[in-house]
Enzyme design. Structure first.
Site, PDB file in Angstrom:
ATOM      1  N   GLY A   1      33.488 105.583  38.552  1.00  0.00           N
ATOM      2  CA  GLY A   1      34.134 106.838  38.167  1.00  0.00           C
ATOM      3  C   GLY A   1      34.734 107.708  39.053  1.00  0.00           C
TER       4      GLY A   1
ATOM      5  CG  LEU B   1      31.570  97.647  40.559  1.00  0.00           C
ATOM      6  CD1 LEU B   1      31.453  98.676  41.966  1.00  0.00           C
ATOM      7  CD2 LEU B   1      30.752  98.427  39.637  1.00  0.00           C
TER       8      LEU B   1
ATOM      9  N   GLY C   1      37.112  99.510  41.131  1.00  0.00           N
ATOM     10  CA  GLY C   1      36.573 100.840  41.501  1.00  0.00           C
ATOM     11  C   GLY C   1      36.733 101.700  40.160  1.00  0.00           C
ATOM     12  CG  LEU C   2      38.681 101.872  35.668  1.00  0.00           C
ATOM     13  CD1 LEU C   2      39.311 103.304  35.984  1.00  0.00           C
ATOM     14  CD2 LEU C   2      39.332 101.095  34.785  1.00  0.00           C
ATOM     15  CG  LEU C   3      33.913  99.664  35.151  1.00  0.00           C
ATOM     16  CD1 LEU C   3      33.350  98.347  34.684  1.00  0.00           C
ATOM     17  CD2 LEU C   3      33.723 100.703  34.132  1.00  0.00           C
TER      18      LEU C   3
ATOM     19  CE1 TYR D   1      39.215  85.311  48.104  1.00  0.00           C
ATOM     20  CE2 TYR D   1      37.023  85.512  48.889  1.00  0.00           C
ATOM     21  CZ  TYR D   1      37.880  85.504  47.831  1.00  0.00           C
ATOM     22  OH  TYR D   1      37.511  85.426  46.553  1.00  0.00           O
TER      23      TYR D   1
END
Length: 332
Positions: free
Chosen positions: A224, A217, A220-222, A68
């Site tokens: 909403g 998540l 970001g899909l989870l 990272y």
């Protein structure tokens, strides 16, 4: 730091205790390398605010890596912890060694860099970032890690993205060195449940190894947000747009909409958001075997992720989400 609502969890068979949810720190890498394709970069001021929000919410550990930003994430995390007046040893820090085109000797050679970047904070969990790419075999890599632990430079050894077979090998090699394998960091979410069918979950449980769930998540899909506003997909980082194009398409969003709506409905009973229900499912369904790391690019996201530890889904709610996640295309 705020007290946790859920009980602390033991990291594998070590004496290290962590909150069920920790903060993933890939987003602290800035624009230094490939991470800018996955995470929108943020500045040091934002990093400090995010770390403070995570601490205030009850998170007690942070996961970073050499990859990272070639140490930039580690340095940013350490600077933020100092700004928050956190003393060395008050939180748990995990990092990872990059194996690509390197031999196991690099593990010993680069530990000084890891510790220097962390600026006096101890390295509580050092992980092999992936099982492939090294010029040395997995046993040699693990023996080098064991050497670091015996010399007191790290507190525990972990791996990442290891299969069930590789997990058994890692456990066996470390045991021969008198060292416990603490963790295996793998992708787990309501839409990615491969660990339930590929033997990783069963093997981790039998060996007493903690699974650290990343991408909980699904980019970001989870949360909403893409279901509420599909046009947001156009502003997602390039790698997310490319690799998530199937899920972010109209058909993909329609397929996962029933799951998101169920999470929204369940969340109303707890005063929780869709993302908080998704995170709580992870740390409830699998019991003490699974903990999760959630990234944040804004302080409120860290606050929200930490608050996912403030309630516990019922068995019926977990079962309902299990069924809907299978219908949405998750592996079982």
């Amino acid at each position: 730091m705020k007290a946790n609502h859920m009980e602390m969890r033991r990291l594998g068979g070590t004496d290290i205790e962590i909150s069920p949810i920790g903060l993933g720190c890939m987003q602290f890498a800035g624009t230094a390398n490939y991470t800018r394709l996955i995470i929108n970069p943020i500045g040091q001021e934002a990093v400090a605010s995010i770390v403070r929000a995570a601490l205030d919410g009850g998170m007690t550990w942070f996961d970073t890596a050499e990859m990272y930003g070639n140490g930039r994430s580690e340095r940013a995390l350490a600077a933020a912890l100092k700004e928050c007046a956190i003393a060395p040893g008050e939180v748990v820090i995990a990092s990872k060694w990059r194996p690509y085109l390197r031999t196991s000797a690099s593990i010993t050679k680069t530990i000084g860099d890891r510790l220097a970047h962390l600026g006096g904070y101890p390295l509580d969990l050092h992980q092999i970032h992936m099982p492939t790419g090294s010029l040395s075999g997995i046993p040699d890599q693990l023996r080098a890690m064991a050497g670091l632990l015996r010399s007191g430079r790290i507190r525990s050894v972990g791996v990442s993205n290891f299969s069930a077979r590789q997990l058994e090998l890692a456990h066996r090699v470390l045991a021969s060195e008198g060292v416990t394998l603490a963790a295996n960091q793998v992708r787990i979410s309501l839409l990615h449940r491969d660990v339930e069918r590929d033997g990783v979950l069963a093997t981790a449980r039998s060996l007493g190894v903690t699974l650290i769930a990343y991408s909980p998540l699904e980019g970001g899909l989870l949360t909403g947000r893409y279901h509420d506003n599909p046009t947001l997909a156009r502003s997602a980082p390039p790698a997310r747009r490319f690799f998530g194009r199937r899920d972010l398409s109209a058909a993909g969003l329609a397929r996962t909409a029933p799951l998101v709506e169920a999470m929204r409905e369940i969340g109303q009973g707890y005063g929780a958001s869709v993302s908080q229900v998704a995170l709580n499912w992870l740390i409830t369904r699998y019991g003490d075997t699974v903990v999760a790391i959630s990234g944040a690019s804004r302080p409120e996201q860290a606050t929200k992720a930490a608050a996912a530890m403030a309630f516990r889904l019922t068995e019926d709610e977990v079962g309902r989400l299990n069924e809907l996640s299978a219908s949405a295309g998750a592996s079982r």
